[in-house]
Design a protein around this motif. Structure first.
Motif, short mmCIF file in Angstrom:
data_model
loop_
_atom_site.label_atom_id
_atom_site.label_comp_id
_atom_site.label_asym_id
_atom_site.label_seq_id
_atom_site.Cartn_x
_atom_site.Cartn_y
_atom_site.Cartn_z
N MET A 638 16.68 2.54 2.79
CA MET A 638 15.45 1.86 3.19
C MET A 638 14.20 2.64 2.75
O MET A 638 13.21 2.05 2.30
CB MET A 638 15.44 1.63 4.70
CG MET A 638 16.53 0.68 5.19
SD MET A 638 16.50 -0.93 4.33
CE MET A 638 14.89 -1.57 4.83
N GLU A 639 14.27 3.95 2.88
CA GLU A 639 13.14 4.78 2.40
C GLU A 639 13.03 4.67 0.88
O GLU A 639 11.92 4.62 0.32
CB GLU A 639 13.33 6.23 2.81
CG GLU A 639 13.27 6.46 4.30
CD GLU A 639 13.67 7.87 4.68
OE1 GLU A 639 12.84 8.79 4.50
OE2 GLU A 639 14.82 8.05 5.12
N ALA A 640 14.20 4.63 0.23
CA ALA A 640 14.19 4.46 -1.22
C ALA A 640 13.52 3.15 -1.61
O ALA A 640 12.71 3.08 -2.53
CB ALA A 640 15.62 4.51 -1.76
N LEU A 641 13.85 2.09 -0.85
CA LEU A 641 13.28 0.78 -1.16
C LEU A 641 11.77 0.77 -0.97
O LEU A 641 11.03 0.17 -1.77
CB LEU A 641 13.94 -0.28 -0.26
CG LEU A 641 13.70 -1.74 -0.64
CD1 LEU A 641 14.21 -2.03 -2.05
CD2 LEU A 641 14.39 -2.66 0.38
N ALA A 642 11.29 1.46 0.04
CA ALA A 642 9.83 1.54 0.27
C ALA A 642 9.14 2.20 -0.92
O ALA A 642 8.07 1.74 -1.37
CB ALA A 642 9.56 2.32 1.55
N ASP A 643 9.73 3.29 -1.42
CA ASP A 643 9.14 3.95 -2.59
C ASP A 643 9.12 3.03 -3.80
O ASP A 643 8.14 2.98 -4.57
CB ASP A 643 9.93 5.22 -2.93
CG ASP A 643 9.40 6.44 -2.19
OD1 ASP A 643 8.34 6.34 -1.55
OD2 ASP A 643 10.06 7.50 -2.27
N LEU A 644 10.21 2.29 -4.00
CA LEU A 644 10.30 1.41 -5.17
C LEU A 644 9.31 0.25 -5.07
O LEU A 644 8.71 -0.16 -6.07
CB LEU A 644 11.73 0.91 -5.33
CG LEU A 644 12.73 2.01 -5.71
CD1 LEU A 644 14.17 1.53 -5.52
CD2 LEU A 644 12.50 2.49 -7.14
N HIS A 645 9.15 -0.30 -3.86
CA HIS A 645 8.13 -1.35 -3.68
C HIS A 645 6.75 -0.81 -4.07
O HIS A 645 5.99 -1.48 -4.78
CB HIS A 645 8.11 -1.83 -2.23
CG HIS A 645 9.28 -2.69 -1.86
ND1 HIS A 645 9.95 -3.50 -2.76
CD2 HIS A 645 9.91 -2.87 -0.65
CE1 HIS A 645 10.93 -4.14 -2.14
NE2 HIS A 645 10.93 -3.76 -0.84
N GLN A 646 6.42 0.40 -3.62
CA GLN A 646 5.11 0.99 -3.93
C GLN A 646 4.96 1.23 -5.43
O GLN A 646 3.91 0.96 -6.01
CB GLN A 646 4.92 2.30 -3.15
CG GLN A 646 3.52 2.89 -3.32
CD GLN A 646 3.36 4.21 -2.59
OE1 GLN A 646 4.22 4.60 -1.79
NE2 GLN A 646 2.25 4.88 -2.85
N ALA A 647 6.03 1.73 -6.04
CA ALA A 647 5.98 1.99 -7.48
C ALA A 647 5.72 0.71 -8.26
O ALA A 647 4.90 0.66 -9.18
CB ALA A 647 7.28 2.65 -7.95
N LEU A 648 6.41 -0.36 -7.87
CA LEU A 648 6.29 -1.63 -8.61
C LEU A 648 5.01 -2.38 -8.26
O LEU A 648 4.55 -3.21 -9.04
CB LEU A 648 7.53 -2.48 -8.37
CG LEU A 648 8.77 -1.92 -9.07
CD1 LEU A 648 10.04 -2.59 -8.57
CD2 LEU A 648 8.65 -2.07 -10.59
N ASP A 649 4.43 -2.11 -7.10
CA ASP A 649 3.10 -2.64 -6.82
C ASP A 649 2.08 -2.06 -7.81
O ASP A 649 1.16 -2.74 -8.26
CB ASP A 649 2.67 -2.30 -5.39
CG ASP A 649 3.39 -3.18 -4.36
OD1 ASP A 649 3.96 -4.23 -4.76
OD2 ASP A 649 3.40 -2.81 -3.16
N THR A 650 2.27 -0.77 -8.10
CA THR A 650 1.36 -0.09 -9.04
C THR A 650 1.65 -0.48 -10.48
O THR A 650 0.74 -0.71 -11.27
CB THR A 650 1.51 1.45 -8.89
OG1 THR A 650 1.28 1.80 -7.54
CG2 THR A 650 0.53 2.18 -9.80
N ALA A 651 2.94 -0.54 -10.84
CA ALA A 651 3.34 -0.82 -12.22
C ALA A 651 4.47 -1.85 -12.20
O ALA A 651 5.65 -1.48 -12.22
CB ALA A 651 3.79 0.47 -12.91
N PRO A 652 4.14 -3.14 -12.16
CA PRO A 652 5.17 -4.19 -12.01
C PRO A 652 6.24 -4.18 -13.10
O PRO A 652 7.37 -4.62 -12.85
CB PRO A 652 4.35 -5.48 -12.04
CG PRO A 652 2.97 -5.07 -11.62
CD PRO A 652 2.78 -3.70 -12.16
N GLY A 653 5.90 -3.69 -14.27
CA GLY A 653 6.88 -3.71 -15.35
C GLY A 653 7.66 -2.43 -15.52
O GLY A 653 8.38 -2.25 -16.51
#
Length: 846
Positions: A638-653
């Motif tokens: 779940m913590e991993a998923l939070a980081d990935l959501h934030q990363a893809l908010d910044t850089a969707p591709g």
């Protein structure tokens, strides 16, 4: 017979007639008349004296002196004969005897203007200017001839009293406007007094009166040279030289004009001619030394300047030029000694103070340099060069605001000062103000379009603004202008690398290394090789860079990456520690260290390091995605998923983050989210091998095996040479309990892996991949042989990676006895036990 009185009257009449003939310029008739008198009276003193004068006027000086000697033997107090003989003696080079005769004549007749005038001229020739001025002043009281006052003006000029000289020349020209030499001499004094227009008018007047007047032509040429009118200068000096081929001064002046025009061969020829005509001509030697300086022949320059100083030990020009030459030769202490000599002669010499300070700057004695520049600028506030040099010193001390202020001040004084423009551009560049830097670089390139160096420098600012094509264009032009510029080839490599044109970037880096083997060039080559996945080659490049310069941060950081890619994680961590010790970029090294700790299965340490990396680079998608991988491996999806959501908010591709989010969704059994993400990604990237693999694996995990097989078949039609996709399909067949199809796919994967390993025998990862497939096929002999070879060569990180991959392949396609054997070998290796040495085993038939 005639009475004595009658004879005397006849001689007197004949003497009068002879004088009239002499004064009329009929010298031969006058001589005949004097001969008749002397036939009658051989000891007639006046006839002898006047005969001597006629002979003097005819330049028959030896005969004149003989006649005048006879006259003076008859009448030792005959002032006229003494004066005439004094002049005749001076004309034969006996100046001291001439002065003695004229002095005796003046003693006999203190108002004898002609004798005073001639003695004044002789004093002038002997550089006894005060004596000359005194005689000429006395002569002018009773004789208003222009030549007397003009000659006094010349004495005043040579003495250095140019204002007094001009007054006398003015008076002389009021009396006689056709004296060309007087115009020329007045022009010289006027030029020294700063009246350049008046001086030029005087030279023009002298040359109008006497077209072939070499001294006036040469002086006018020098005026043109000093005013920067070089073509006019060369034309006048050439005319002067044509009239007087042995005029050393004119040759030297024309040589100096050619030097200013950068026609160095012509300058050298003229100055060499001047030196050959006058071996003690210090100014010509100094200027020829500077021609050698401009030719970068510094040792020859030094020879000429040494000679000039030996001739004229206090010559400031020669001493200063020698100091400059010593600076170029990096003989800084000797240069400082010369600057000290100049300052001993003139403590307020701002040029010497400033150049001494610049020498201290080059010696990295920055506080002393700044003090010197401050002093020079105090003495000469509008000294643009000193301001620009002080700016360079501030730049070295990273005091960029002060550097910029000085560059601006220099450019206020000289708006078109290239060096200050360049310095200001560099100051802006160092501060990351590339738009401002480009304003100056554009100006410089326009002014000097043939400068390879300026093109390279402008390219760096284009890179800083991500104007990569513009940067590449400048590097290409720089290489056209200077094909052997290693720096330009290296910059071009960097631009191509940033454009992801890695093969071309590598070729440019190779060319740079052919021209000059530097640490940064090896490092740049290594970066290109990393991008091309040539990890072993990259490691060698970085090793070469570090061998040349152990403090090269780019090389150390690159070596860390190469070591990470080749599984040498501990060594990579050591490199990163060294980068940080050297003051390298902390955010980048922190993120890489965190990744290395994760790859080394030091997951908890990795997560701690990622926390710091995220703080240093908040919102960086790369760092967030890497931390997510570590969190997932640590069982914190779940913590991993939070980081990935934030990363893809910044850089969707962001590819890596998307792949990791699919992985996390699968781990959380959120298969619909994983499938939706995969479909979206594959629409954009239909041939992405990892995405295709994850789609097959996701369908397998969901138990929709037929769909998984269809996906695998379609994927392999698109990528037939993918070993990973064959393994994914083998896993589906294993789930369907179809060992035959499973074996076929594993053999296909093994065949592909074997070919790749053979093509890249130094690539450890390819050899490990082959080993894993051999284990899955249960090829014990070949697998154990390869495992022994690999374990002797690889790092502990590779061994750990092998263990993880064996576990993964077992989960996918089932356990085999070979897997158990290799796992046992790994455990022995990690415990330090020696591995048995087996025989050579060939590859099995597939």
């Amino acid at each position: 017979m005639l009475h004595l009185s009658t004879v005397s009257e006849s001689i007197d009449e004949l003497l009068r007639q002879a004088k009239d003939l002499m004064n009329a310029g009929r010298n031969d008739a006058a001589l005949a008349a004097f001969a008749r008198i002397l036939d009658s009276d051989p000891d007639h003193a006046e006839a002898l004296g006047q005969k001597g004068e006629v002979l003097r006027r005819q330049r028959r000086y030896a005969e004149a002196i003989e006649a005048l000697n006879r006259a003076l033997s008859v009448d030792p107090g005959y002032a006229f004969a003494l004066a005439s003989r004094g002049d005749a003696r001076s004309k034969t080079g006996e100046n001291q005897l001439g002065i003695a005769d004229l002095s005796r004549a003046i003693d006999l007749d203190p108002e004898y203007s002609w004798a005073l005038f001639r003695r004044g001229e002789l004093y002038l020739d002997a550089a006894r200017y005060d004596d000359a001025i005194a005689d000429l002043s006395r002569a002018s009281k009773n004789d208003s001839r222009a030549s007397i006052v003009a000659t006094r003006g010349e004495a005043l000029r040579l003495k250095g009293d140019h204002a007094g000289a001009v007054k006398d020349f003015d008076l002389a020209l009021e009396r006689d406007k056709k004296l060309a030499w007087v115009y020329a001499s007045r022009g010289k004094s006027r030029s020294i007094l700063g009246d350049t227009e008046g001086a030029l008018a005087d030279y023009n007047a002298a040359i109008r009166i006497q077209e072939e007047y070499p001294w006036a032509l040469a002086q006018r040429g020098e005026m043109h040279r000093l005013a920067g009118r070089l073509e006019d200068a060369i034309r006048d000096l050439s005319r002067a030289i044509a009239l007087e081929p042995n005029n050393a001064w004119a040759h030297a002046s024309r040589g100096a004009a050619y030097r200013t025009k950068r026609q160095l061969d012509e300058a050298w020829a003229d100055l060499s001619r001047a030196v050959s005509l006058d071996g003690r001509y210090a100014w010509a030697l100094s200027n020829r030394g500077m021609v050698f300086f401009d030719m970068r022949k510094y040792e020859r320059a030094l020879t000429d300047l040494d000679r000039a100083i030996a001739i004229d030990p206090k010559n400031p020009f020669a001493i200063g030029r020698r100091a400059e030459t010593l600076v170029e030769l990096q003989r800084y202490e000797l240069a400082l000694a010369d600057f000290e000599r100049l300052l001993a002669q003139d403590p307020s010499d701002s040029w010497a103070i400033a150049h001494r300070a610049d020498t201290l700057r080059l010696m990295e004695r920055y506080p002393e340099a700044l003090a010197g520049f401050d002093r020079a600028i105090d003495l000469k506030p509008k000294y643009a060069w000193a301001l620009a040099s002080r700016a360079e010193t501030f730049h070295k001390l990273e005091r960029e605001a002060e550097a910029l202020a000085d560059f601006d001040a220099a450019l206020e004084i000289r708006p078109e000062y290239p060096w200050a423009r360049e310095g200001r551009a560099r100051a802006h560049q160092s501060a990351g103000r590339h738009e401002l830097a480009l304003v100056d670089f554009d100006w410089l390139v326009k002014k000097t379009p043939g400068s390879s160096r300026l093109r390279r420098m402008r390219a760096e600012s284009f890179l800083g603004l991500d104007r990569l094509e513009d940067a590449l264009s400048d590097y290409d032009r720089a290489i056209e202008l200077s094909t052997d510029s290693a720096t330009a080839h290296l910059g071009r490599s960097n631009a191509l690398r940033m454009l992801s044109r890695f093969e071309e970037a590598l070729a440019s880096a190779e060319r740079a290394l052919e021209l000059e083997q530097s640490a940064i060039a090896f490092a740049r080559r290594g970066e290109c090789q990393l991008e091309l996945s040539q990890f072993s080659e990259a490691l060698k490049s970085f090793e070469a860079a570090v061998a040349l310069d152990p403090t090269e941060i780019v090389a150390l950081r690159g070596r860390a990456k190469a070591r990470m890619e080749t599984g040498h994680h501990d060594e990579a961590l050591a490199d990163l520690e060294q980068v940080e010790d050297l003051g390298g970029e902390l955010p980048a090294t922190s993120a890489m260290r965190a990744k290395l700790l994760r790859l080394s299965q030091r997951t908890d340490e990795s997560i701690e390091e990622f926390v710091e990396a995220v703080q240093l680079r908040p919102g960086d998608p790369d760092v967030l995605a890497q931390r997510a991988s570590a969190l997932l491996e640590s069982g914190r999806p779940m913590e991993a998923l939070a980081d990935l959501h934030q990363a893809l908010d910044t850089a969707p591709g962001h590819r890596f983050a998307r792949m990791r989010r699919i992985e996390v969704y699968a781990a959380l059994e959120r298969y619909e989210n994983a499938a939706e993400e995969l479909e979206s990604f594959l629409e954009e990237n239909p041939a992405d091998e990892e995405a295709l693999y994850r789609k097959i694996d996701l369908q397998r995990q969901q138990g929709i095996l037929e769909d998984a097989l269809k996906t695998a078949d379609a994927a392999l039609e698109r990528l037939p040479d993918s070993a990973a996709l064959r393994v994914a399909r083998a896993a589906v067949h294993h789930a369907k309990q179809d060992p035959g199809a499973r074996g076929t796919d594993l053999r296909g994967a093994t065949r592909i892996a074997r070919a790749a390993s053979s093509a890249h025998p130094q690539d450890i990862d390819r050899r490990l991949e082959l080993l894993v497939y051999l284990v899955a096929l249960d090829r014990a002999a070949e697998a154990t042989k390869l495992a022994r070879d690999v374990m002797r060569e690889v790092s502990p990180s590779h061994i750990r990676t092998l263990g993880v991959r064996l576990s993964e392949i077992t989960d996918l396609v089932g356990a085999t006895p070979t897997a158990t054997e290799i796992q046992r070998m790994i455990e022995k290796h990690e415990s330090g036990a020696a591995l048995p040495i087996g025989g050579v085993v060939g590859s099995e038939e597939e």
